[in-house]
Design a protein around this motif. Structure first.
Motif, PDB file in Angstrom:
ATOM      1  N   LYS B 166       0.842  -1.180   0.000  1.00  0.00           N
ATOM      2  CA  LYS B 166       0.000   0.000   0.000  1.00  0.00           C
ATOM      3  C   LYS B 166       0.884   1.239   0.000  1.00  0.00           C
ATOM      4  CE  LYS B 166      -3.751  -2.226   2.459  1.00  0.00           C
ATOM      5  NZ  LYS B 166      -4.448  -2.337   3.733  1.00  0.00           N
ATOM      6  N   ILE B 168       2.184   4.920   0.850  1.00  0.00           N
ATOM      7  CA  ILE B 168       2.215   5.714   2.072  1.00  0.00           C
ATOM      8  C   ILE B 168       1.013   6.654   2.087  1.00  0.00           C
ATOM      9  CG2 ILE B 168       3.484   7.523   3.308  1.00  0.00           C
ATOM     10  CD1 ILE B 168       6.038   6.332   2.039  1.00  0.00           C
ATOM     11  N   GLY B 169       0.305   6.638   3.189  1.00  0.00           N
ATOM     12  CA  GLY B 169      -0.807   7.570   3.309  1.00  0.00           C
ATOM     13  C   GLY B 169      -2.054   7.139   2.549  1.00  0.00           C
ATOM     14  N   ASP B 170      -2.071   5.897   2.108  1.00  0.00           N
ATOM     15  CA  ASP B 170      -3.270   5.386   1.453  1.00  0.00           C
ATOM     16  C   ASP B 170      -4.407   5.379   2.469  1.00  0.00           C
ATOM     17  OD1 ASP B 170      -4.179   2.194  -0.027  1.00  0.00           O
ATOM     18  OD2 ASP B 170      -5.181   4.100  -0.002  1.00  0.00           O
ATOM     19  N   ARG B 171      -5.476   6.071   2.157  1.00  0.00           N
ATOM     20  CA  ARG B 171      -6.450   6.292   3.207  1.00  0.00           C
ATOM     21  C   ARG B 171      -7.841   5.773   2.885  1.00  0.00           C
ATOM     22  NH1 ARG B 171      -3.422  10.868   3.648  1.00  0.00           N
ATOM     23  NH2 ARG B 171      -4.658  11.924   2.087  1.00  0.00           N
ATOM     24  N   GLY B 172      -7.965   4.945   1.862  1.00  0.00           N
ATOM     25  CA  GLY B 172      -9.294   4.439   1.601  1.00  0.00           C
ATOM     26  C   GLY B 172     -10.145   5.410   0.823  1.00  0.00           C
ATOM     27  N   THR B 174     -12.498   8.043   1.571  1.00  0.00           N
ATOM     28  CA  THR B 174     -12.848   9.442   1.758  1.00  0.00           C
ATOM     29  C   THR B 174     -11.899  10.336   0.954  1.00  0.00           C
ATOM     30  OG1 THR B 174     -13.351   8.810   4.017  1.00  0.00           O
ATOM     31  CG2 THR B 174     -13.400  11.154   3.510  1.00  0.00           C
ATOM     32  N   GLU B 219      -2.576  16.705   4.910  1.00  0.00           N
ATOM     33  CA  GLU B 219      -3.452  16.256   3.814  1.00  0.00           C
ATOM     34  C   GLU B 219      -4.740  15.665   4.380  1.00  0.00           C
ATOM     35  OE1 GLU B 219      -1.292  13.787   1.106  1.00  0.00           O
ATOM     36  OE2 GLU B 219       0.016  15.445   0.540  1.00  0.00           O
ATOM     37  N   LEU B 220      -5.523  16.530   4.977  1.00  0.00           N
ATOM     38  CA  LEU B 220      -6.776  16.110   5.603  1.00  0.00           C
ATOM     39  C   LEU B 220      -7.779  15.625   4.569  1.00  0.00           C
ATOM     40  CD1 LEU B 220      -7.158  19.145   8.043  1.00  0.00           C
ATOM     41  CD2 LEU B 220      -6.707  16.779   8.723  1.00  0.00           C
ATOM     42  N   ASP B 221      -8.554  14.607   4.934  1.00  0.00           N
ATOM     43  CA  ASP B 221      -9.663  14.248   4.060  1.00  0.00           C
ATOM     44  C   ASP B 221     -10.918  14.992   4.541  1.00  0.00           C
ATOM     45  OD1 ASP B 221     -11.049  12.691   6.001  1.00  0.00           O
ATOM     46  OD2 ASP B 221      -9.925  10.904   5.452  1.00  0.00           O
ATOM     47  N   LYS B 223     -13.812  14.111   5.797  1.00  0.00           N
ATOM     48  CA  LYS B 223     -14.368  13.749   7.101  1.00  0.00           C
ATOM     49  C   LYS B 223     -13.547  14.349   8.233  1.00  0.00           C
ATOM     50  CE  LYS B 223     -16.697   9.303   6.598  1.00  0.00           C
ATOM     51  NZ  LYS B 223     -16.447   7.858   6.649  1.00  0.00           N
ATOM     52  N   GLU B 224     -12.231  14.335   8.044  1.00  0.00           N
ATOM     53  CA  GLU B 224     -11.349  14.849   9.092  1.00  0.00           C
ATOM     54  C   GLU B 224     -11.532  16.358   9.267  1.00  0.00           C
ATOM     55  OE1 GLU B 224      -7.823  11.469   8.676  1.00  0.00           O
ATOM     56  OE2 GLU B 224      -7.696  13.292   7.479  1.00  0.00           O
TER      57      GLU B 224
END
Lengths: 246, 246
Positions: B166, B168-172, B174, B219-221, B223-224
């Protein structure tokens, strides 16, 4: 080259595995071992499996909690065999050593391995900036503890060999916050969220995990932690003023 | 991807090591094991240390000689801990897997590991096209047999591309916050800092720059951003209550 990197074993059940880890470390020129609440240590089994790496064992530090074991470390990696429901930056060993030698040169590093059967708890993983996952057979993914440490230390040793040929640049910045400074920050953040009625004490676990995920990503330096805690203090202050005036 | 590669163990003394090798192999999706004149096999120790990889053990072939064990293989690598007086093409595990996947794709491969204490004899190494040497501490260079197999199988698995790495920083799922969402967040943060008396309107430029530097790094998504703005709203709420009550 590897003296700033510490291997941390949490709650190891079999002392033979501690010895095998010491051997794996020494094979790869690693020396710093910390043990969090090992079931049996020291032990003849550990010494026997260390096969000559007993100097690593005799210098190993034993701690009561993970928090204590990583207190002085600036970047903490937590080994994880399974995918988590909440997504978290997850690195392979090779990506992990790239992070360490290219991005975090000169910083104190901890790599944390959990219990033989159950790994690290979510609360322990919360203290880690990155998850470390060794690529493996999804149908048979549980590596022996010493085998996992061997793979990671091997990658570190190989990367250190290449890194020696590269000039290490100074970050030229304020030092990164230590794990202990970050934990104090999270304690403060948690208390503030309760004080400002954003959440209640018994309902805050998932929101705190979410917030850790956010702030772990930032890699705060010490000055930045001071600023954020200053903001928290002011937010709390209003709560107190409010209570006094009502 | 790895079914054309066979691990060969020569003259293994401790059956527990054979079991640990089976486990290391299965962890990395390797299945073919051949044993040349093992001292004790089969054995309860082997099965116990295999920890569920006993299918590898039950399918393992036992041979009398190395020649027999590698008969059908086209390229043979021999693991060697020490430098030989006679010069020989010596590869690291990483160079070895490059050879296998780039130069010898589709050919039958054997990787041979020797006895726990003495390795392979010169006569056995003579049957190998390449020597395989795992980089390690020159002052403590003897890896545990299963640890050596683990490192090599790990390199094979990674090279085979089976690794589900994966980024780095893979976040799904959102999506990352847009620039506009971030600017609204900064406006909100700025107003909150004034509301809680952390700063004053005309003095906030440098602190806001500092805070942008922090939050831009995350690098906010989306939801965050919502969560953080929720916290800001609650902090502001206290200010209003305080003003109303005073």
């Amino acid at each position: 080259m590897l003296s700033h990197i510490t291997i941390v074993l949490v709650g190891t059940t079999h002392p033979g595995n501690i010895g095998a880890v010491a051997r794996a470390m020494k094979n790869m020129q690693m020396t710093n071992l910390r043990l969090v609440a090992p079931k049996i240590f020291p032990s003849a089994d550990a010494t026997s499996r260390a096969s000559g790496a007993d100097d690593i064992l005799s210098r190993a530090t034993v701690c009561d909690t993970l928090r204590e074991a990583i207190a002085d470390c600036q970047v903490v990696f937590g080994a994880s065999a399974r995918s988590r429901t909440i997504s978290w930056p997850e690195l392979t060993p090779r990506e992990c050593v790239t992070e360490i030698f290219e991005k975090h040169a000169g910083e104190k590093i901890a790599i944390v391995f959990g219990r033989e059967h159950s790994g690290l708890t979510n609360e322990e993983l919360d203290m880690c900036r990155y998850l470390l996952h060794i690529p493996c057979n999804p149908a048979f993914s549980s590596l022996n503890l010493a085998a996992a440490v061997q793979v990671v230390c091997y990658e570190l040793f190989v990367a250190a060999g290449s890194a020696q040929r590269k000039a290490i640049g100074d970050r030229g910045e304020t030092p990164l916050a230590t794990a202990e400074q970050m934990e104090s920050f999270y304690d403060h953040l948690y208390q503030t969220l309760i004080d400002i009625d954003f959440t209640q004490a018994d309902k805050s676990q998932s929101i705190m995990r979410r917030l850790r995920r956010i702030y772990n990503r930032i890699e705060l330096d010490t000055k930045e932690v001071d600023i954020l805690r200053g903001i928290l203090r002011m937010s709390q202050g209003h709560k107190k003023s409010q209570k006094q005036s009502s």
